[in-house]
Design an enzyme around this catalytic site. Structure first.
Site, PDB file in Angstrom:
ATOM      1  N   GLY A 218     -11.842  56.977  81.236  1.00 50.06           N
ATOM      2  CA  GLY A 218     -13.062  56.969  80.453  1.00 50.06           C
ATOM      3  C   GLY A 218     -13.664  58.358  80.327  1.00 50.06           C
ATOM      4  O   GLY A 218     -13.086  59.360  80.740  1.00 50.06           O
ATOM      5  N   ILE A 219     -14.859  58.419  79.746  1.00 49.24           N
ATOM      6  CA  ILE A 219     -15.551  59.685  79.546  1.00 49.24           C
ATOM      7  C   ILE A 219     -16.251  60.113  80.822  1.00 49.24           C
ATOM      8  O   ILE A 219     -16.817  59.296  81.539  1.00 49.24           O
ATOM      9  CB  ILE A 219     -16.584  59.549  78.407  1.00 49.24           C
ATOM     10  CG1 ILE A 219     -15.868  59.359  77.069  1.00 49.24           C
ATOM     11  CG2 ILE A 219     -17.498  60.762  78.322  1.00 49.24           C
ATOM     12  CD1 ILE A 219     -16.793  59.119  75.902  1.00 49.24           C
ATOM     13  N   GLY A 220     -16.237  61.412  81.115  1.00 52.71           N
ATOM     14  CA  GLY A 220     -17.033  61.938  82.210  1.00 52.71           C
ATOM     15  C   GLY A 220     -16.244  62.676  83.263  1.00 52.71           C
ATOM     16  O   GLY A 220     -15.015  62.799  83.198  1.00 52.71           O
ATOM     17  N   ALA A 221     -16.976  63.157  84.245  1.00 50.32           N
ATOM     18  CA  ALA A 221     -16.397  64.021  85.272  1.00 50.32           C
ATOM     19  C   ALA A 221     -15.482  63.264  86.226  1.00 50.32           C
ATOM     20  O   ALA A 221     -14.502  63.826  86.719  1.00 50.32           O
ATOM     21  CB  ALA A 221     -17.520  64.692  86.061  1.00 50.32           C
ATOM     22  N   ILE A 222     -15.787  62.000  86.525  1.00 50.52           N
ATOM     23  CA  ILE A 222     -15.001  61.268  87.527  1.00 50.52           C
ATOM     24  C   ILE A 222     -13.550  61.075  87.076  1.00 50.52           C
ATOM     25  O   ILE A 222     -12.627  61.449  87.803  1.00 50.52           O
ATOM     26  CB  ILE A 222     -15.669  59.924  87.891  1.00 50.52           C
ATOM     27  CG1 ILE A 222     -17.000  60.177  88.604  1.00 50.52           C
ATOM     28  CG2 ILE A 222     -14.746  59.102  88.787  1.00 50.52           C
ATOM     29  CD1 ILE A 222     -17.831  58.928  88.837  1.00 50.52           C
ATOM     30  N   GLU A 241      -8.252  55.194  75.540  1.00 47.92           N
ATOM     31  CA  GLU A 241      -9.040  55.369  74.320  1.00 47.92           C
ATOM     32  C   GLU A 241      -9.228  56.846  73.991  1.00 47.92           C
ATOM     33  O   GLU A 241      -9.350  57.232  72.834  1.00 47.92           O
ATOM     34  CB  GLU A 241     -10.392  54.675  74.436  1.00 47.92           C
ATOM     35  CG  GLU A 241     -11.317  55.292  75.474  1.00 47.92           C
ATOM     36  CD  GLU A 241     -12.518  54.414  75.760  1.00 47.92           C
ATOM     37  OE1 GLU A 241     -13.625  54.953  75.807  1.00 47.92           O
ATOM     38  OE2 GLU A 241     -12.338  53.190  75.932  1.00 47.92           O
ATOM     39  N   GLY A 339     -15.203  51.279  75.733  1.00 50.08           N
ATOM     40  CA  GLY A 339     -13.931  50.603  75.964  1.00 50.08           C
ATOM     41  C   GLY A 339     -13.799  50.021  77.353  1.00 50.08           C
ATOM     42  O   GLY A 339     -12.703  49.586  77.740  1.00 50.08           O
TER      43      GLY A 339
END
Length: 437
Positions: A218-222, A241, A339
């Site tokens: 997914g989106i982001g730093a993690i 995605e 998503g």
């Protein structure tokens, strides 16, 4: 000069001239993420005082929010399907709208006529020798919408990468063409990092990822940080995605090769790109990378066909029963389902799949106070993105809680065990009050 080249030349215009196509009452699709066509959007804002009640539909957008500013009221009104920072205030102040929808079904809103489109703004690569442009950094959410809009206005950018897969559109379909030569919007996932907490989280997540896994990030730093912990893994694949810069080093190290993928072995399959110039240059005409329609990429029943499917998604808070809020802070809208449910459910149906919800154990409020993100109950009005029936693993910097097949009592204990130590006693007392422990 070939026929398509003559057509191309005849349709070249300026952004201001192209905006004359937009009429009051029109519904406009705006391609999003890193592909927002800034010159078109700026021209629309300039024309806005001459228009009334133009609806702009879009996913997440990486761009200034001038088109959702207070002075646009009555002229332009945003209807977003993913609330990004630039329109968040407008949505929560009632000046813009939010339509909840699974990302896998986002293109179907337009394709199936639920939201008929008058105009589509797209951002594409220059045409090839046959007159086909590539949707470039954003194909998955855009191509279906562009196919059904009555009018297509295309920003044709010399710097847009030519991505392969299901990304092509012929210039015959583009009614107005605006040539530009400008950088694609950049978003470095690593810039979202929050000191050592993210690294600890990533370490716990990496232990859940088997060799031969196919991953969604997914989106982001993690999710980006997780990639840095995978160099000892073998034969990883990507079906996601989105992809960002972090996968490049893993591909070059031979870790991500897709050799054990069930679907499209050897290929990185995604819907859009969100990263820096390095990523955009790397994907240009790269046969390993295939961008496909989001209604395919995110379809849980497609996702599930990948064995050992790993889905990594984030959350705002998780309650004792396993309900995951990821789109709002109480009644205040923050983002969207995106998503997450598509991939969490798809991974749960995959043979050997690993669906993961990852979040820091605490968050700091505006007043400086710190609160637990593992909570007895979600805030009133909070949106449940992943239901307690779908959740499998919840990971914080303190470890991984395995919830699937567990009772509410077992879930509560497991979640308290991965909550921040400073809140565990308080959470335990509340669990007892609720008769969960």
């Amino acid at each position: 000069m070939s026929n398509w080249q003559a057509t191309y030349q005849s349709r070249i215009t300026t952004p201001d001239q192209a905006m004359q196509t937009v009429k009051s009452g029109d519904r406009v699709f705006l391609t999003g993420n890193a592909s927002v066509p800034l010159q078109l959007l700026e021209a629309l804002v300039k024309r806005a005082p001459q228009l009334r009640d133009v609806e702009i539909c879009h996913p997440l957008t990486i761009c200034p929010g001038d088109y959702a500013a207070p002075d646009m009221a009555g002229h332009l009104r945003v209807n977003t399907m993913f609330i990004s920072a630039n329109v968040r205030q407008a949505v929560n102040q009632g000046r813009a709208d939010f339509t909840p929808v699974l990302l896998s079904e986002f293109p179907l809103l337009f394709k199936n006529g639920h939201l008929p489109l008058d105009v589509a703004f797209i951002h594409v690569s220059p045409p090839d020798e046959q007159g086909y442009c590539s949707m470039g950094a954003e194909s998955g959410l855009t191509i279906s919408a562009a196919e059904v809009a009555k009018t297509v206005i295309a920003q044709v950018n010399q710097q847009m990468p030519r991505t392969l897969g299901d990304t092509r559109m012929h210039i015959d379909r583009m009614h107005h063409i605006i040539p530009v030569d400008c950088m694609i919007s950049e978003h470095a996932m690593s810039a979202d990092a929050d000191d050592g907490v993210v690294e600890q989280l990533a370490g716990h997540i990496s232990k859940l990822i088997p060799d031969g896994a196919t991953m969604q990030l997914g989106i982001g730093a993690i999710p980006d940080a997780v990639l840095k912990h995978l160099f000892e893994k073998k034969d990883l694949g990507i079906h996601s995605e989105l992809i960002s810069d972090g996968i490049i080093d893993l591909v070059e190290a031979g870790v991500v090769n897709g050799s054990r993928k069930s679907l499209r072995p050897g290929k990185i399959v995604c819907g859009f790109l969100l990263g820096t110039r390095r990523l955009y240059q790397w994907v240009d005409n790269n046969p390993m990378v295939e961008l496909r329609r989001t209604e395919y990429v995110n379809d849980p029943f497609v996702v599930a066909q990948n064995d050992r499917m790993v889905a990594i998604n984030s959350a705002i808070e998780v309650d004792f029963t396993g309900q995951v809020c990821a789109d709002s802070i109480g009644t205040r809208m923050h983002s969207a389902v995106g998503g997450q449910l598509d991939f969490i459910y798809g991974a749960s149906r995959s043979k050997g799949g690993v669906p993961i919800i990852a979040l820091p154990s605490t968050s700091e409020l505006r007043d400086g106070s710190v609160v637990s993100k593992i909570v007895p109950m979600l805030k009133p009005g909070a949106g449940v993105v992943t239901s307690r029936n779908h959740v499998h693993y919840v990971v914080t910097e303190f470890g991984a809680a395995a919830l699937y097949g567990k009772t509410v009592r077992q879930r509560t204990k497991a979640l308290i065990d991965v909550a921040h130590p400073r809140f565990r006693d308080e959470l335990t007392e509340k669990a007892k009050e609720l008769k969960y422990l």
